[in-house]
Design an enzyme around this catalytic site. Structure first.
Site, PDB file in Angstrom:
ATOM      1  N   ASN A  38       0.870  -1.174   0.000  1.00  7.92           N
ATOM      2  CA  ASN A  38       0.000   0.000   0.000  1.00  7.92           C
ATOM      3  C   ASN A  38       0.919   1.240   0.000  1.00  7.92           C
ATOM      4  O   ASN A  38       1.410   1.657   1.040  1.00  7.92           O
ATOM      5  CB  ASN A  38      -0.856  -0.058   1.276  1.00  7.92           C
ATOM      6  N   ARG A 119      -2.067  -1.627  -3.993  1.00  9.35           N
ATOM      7  CA  ARG A 119      -3.227  -0.754  -3.951  1.00  9.35           C
ATOM      8  C   ARG A 119      -2.999   0.365  -4.970  1.00  9.35           C
ATOM      9  O   ARG A 119      -1.987   1.061  -4.910  1.00  9.35           O
ATOM     10  CB  ARG A 119      -3.343  -0.156  -2.548  1.00  9.35           C
ATOM     11  N   HIS A 208     -11.569   4.615  -1.362  1.00  8.02           N
ATOM     12  CA  HIS A 208     -11.677   3.745  -0.178  1.00  8.02           C
ATOM     13  C   HIS A 208     -12.432   2.448  -0.517  1.00  8.02           C
ATOM     14  O   HIS A 208     -12.955   1.785   0.371  1.00  8.02           O
ATOM     15  CB  HIS A 208     -12.466   4.435   0.968  1.00  8.02           C
ATOM     16  N   ARG A 272      -8.686  17.842   4.692  1.00  3.18           N
ATOM     17  CA  ARG A 272      -9.375  18.083   3.414  1.00  3.18           C
ATOM     18  C   ARG A 272     -10.752  18.666   3.695  1.00  3.18           C
ATOM     19  O   ARG A 272     -11.416  18.264   4.654  1.00  3.18           O
ATOM     20  CB  ARG A 272      -9.547  16.774   2.641  1.00  3.18           C
ATOM     21  N   GLU A 365     -13.270   3.270  14.352  1.00  2.00           N
ATOM     22  CA  GLU A 365     -12.973   2.110  15.203  1.00  2.00           C
ATOM     23  C   GLU A 365     -12.695   2.503  16.647  1.00  2.00           C
ATOM     24  O   GLU A 365     -12.938   1.718  17.571  1.00  2.00           O
ATOM     25  CB  GLU A 365     -11.740   1.363  14.656  1.00  2.00           C
ATOM     26  N   GLU A 413      -7.437  -3.482   4.741  1.00  5.04           N
ATOM     27  CA  GLU A 413      -7.241  -3.306   3.298  1.00  5.04           C
ATOM     28  C   GLU A 413      -6.167  -4.246   2.765  1.00  5.04           C
ATOM     29  O   GLU A 413      -6.291  -4.777   1.665  1.00  5.04           O
ATOM     30  CB  GLU A 413      -6.873  -1.841   3.003  1.00  5.04           C
TER      31      GLU A 413
END
Ligand code: ADP
Length: 426
Positions: A38, A119, A208, A272, A365, A413
């Site tokens: 990733n 990824r 995502h 962002r 989480e 992921e």
């Protein structure tokens, strides 16, 4: 001379026989190793997994690549190493990683790795699923660099360095956009002239997707194991991390999602801005004489939680500041929660109901406070959280009266990348 050779032969043979016996005695069966990569603009996270058991052999991160103060974390079942070291490039990180895996004995040779999964942020409309990276696919990923200039070129450079230095390993691209290719035009088109979509591919792609797909698969499995098994659950997956997005999922397919043409759209994020009135941009450029590159930087790096709180993009810092009565931190959290709740509400409409609301990502989480604030805003839909379950790390956190299940699921992921890579490398 012959005697010496004979001894060497015997020894080699003995070692081979011994390892065969050990394998047999330990009941260990031959397994395939998959490396999941990733790569971000200045980092490279990795996991080496044994498939199909999905056991993690080694994992870690090369961080601050290209800076003087780089960091490497490398963790196996037996030990954990953390080092401050200069990492000049992603290519350098790849070579160090594979060298370390062999030297530390986690693998005996590079050939044990049957596939490397990467990824890749943007698959455009070309990739509806993961693919083996042959020359043609490499070219398409490279062309898509126009749509994701700060993401795709990095992934491509990592893929290229694997191909150059370790040509025997298969490379698989797993896209963050693929999962959302099931969206209908009513959800993915912007109300702009249609020709912009036809000529320049301007549309919502969503990101995502690897995480949302993992959540879809995991929640479906959890529901099937239940007493009153239910299939094709309607799920809203809230991936709330530094980057944040929400996805409406029906029959394991993405119906709608909050990130758009780029990963800046939708929710308010760490730094962002999320969705804003587009006319703010020409106003800043034309009237306030801000150069466009500064505006882009401001929207990506100085907005969101950081922009409003004027102190941090990190939710932990903001929660701590709230306890001390910091008004800007309170405002930032209220705005964040509002956007999450609004998006969930609109996706209940898109799904025509809801079976499972799922929280994942660093905030989803770990931040019980944020989860309870979000669900409190959704009482009109009959949702409610059980305070104790929400705070003690339970899988289900809804209370007995809640009309839908509310879950906290740790995303993975890298595992999703490894599953896709294993499937395509066999
Ligand atoms: P990224 O998008 O970079 O992968 P992560 O999923 O790691 O982000 O999430 C980072 C966010 O999670 C940060 O805002 C961080 O403050 C937040 N976070 C992590 N642990 C906690 C915690 N215990 N309580 C509140 N927020 C947390």
């Amino acid at each position: 001379m012959f005697k010496k050779l004979y001894i060497i032969d015997c020894r080699t043979e003995a070692i081979e026989i011994r390892s065969v016996l050990l394998l047999y005695l330990e009941g260990e069966k031959m397994s395939d190793k998959i490396l999941a990569i990733n790569a971000g603009s200045s980092s490279l996270k990795f996991q080496l997994l044994e498939m199909p058991s999905e056991a993690v052999i080694a994992k870690g991160i090369f961080d601050r690549i290209g800076f003087k103060d780089g960091k490497v974390k490398y963790q196996t079942k037996r030990n954990q190493v953390q080092k401050n070291v200069c990492i000049p490039s992603h290519e350098f990180a790849v070579q160090v990683l594979l060298g370390t895996l062999v030297e530390s004995g986690e693998i005996h040779s590079i050939e044990e790795i049957v596939g490397v999964g990467h990824r890749v942020a943007h698959g455009g409309e070309s990739f509806k699923g993961s693919v083996l990276v042959d020359e043609k696919n490499e070219e398409i990923i490279s062309d898509l660099g126009d749509l994701a200039p700060s993401h795709n070129p990095i992934s491509l450079s990592v893929i290229k360095s694997f191909k150059t230095h370790f040509p025997s390993i298969k490379n698989v691209a797993v896209f963050d956009t693929s999962f959302h290719q099931t969206m209908e035009p009513v959800h993915y088109l912007y109300p702009l002239p249609y020709s912009l979509y036809e000529k320049f591919h301007v549309r919502k792609y969503g990101f995502h997707g690897i995480s949302h797909a993992y959540i879809a698969e995991t929640v479906e499995k959890i529901f099937q194991q239940e007493e009153h098994a239910k299939e094709n659950v309607k799920i809203i997956s809230c991936h709330l991390g530094n980057g944040a997005s929400i996805c409406a999922i029906k029959e394991q397919q993405s119906v709608n999602t909050s990130m758009g043409f780029t990963p800046i759209d939708g929710l308010m994020m760490g730094s962002r801005c999320g969705s804003i009135d587009p006319m703010i941009i020409p106003y800043l450029v034309e009237r306030q004489k801000m150069p466009i590159h500064e505006v882009k930087k401001l929207l990506n790096e100085a907005s969101g939680l950081l922009g409003i709180s004027e102190m941090s993009n990190d939710m932990r810092d903001l929660i701590q500041a709230v306890t001390k009565g910091n008004q800007k931190a309170i405002l930032a959290i209220e705005m964040f929660v509002n956007r999450v709740a609004h998006t969930i509400a609109s996706y209940i409409v898109d799904l025509d109901g809801l079976d499972a609301l799922v929280f994942t990502g660093g905030i989803g989480e770990n931040a019980a406070l944020i989860r309870s604030l979000v669900v409190d805003k959704l009482q009109v839909f009959g949702m409610s959280v059980n305070k104790e379950l929400n705070e003690n790390g339970s899988l289900y956190i809804q209370d007995a009266n809640s009309k839908c299940k509310i879950l906290v699921v740790q995303t993975n992921e890298e595992l999703m990348i490894a599953r896709e890579t294993y499937r395509l490398s066999l």
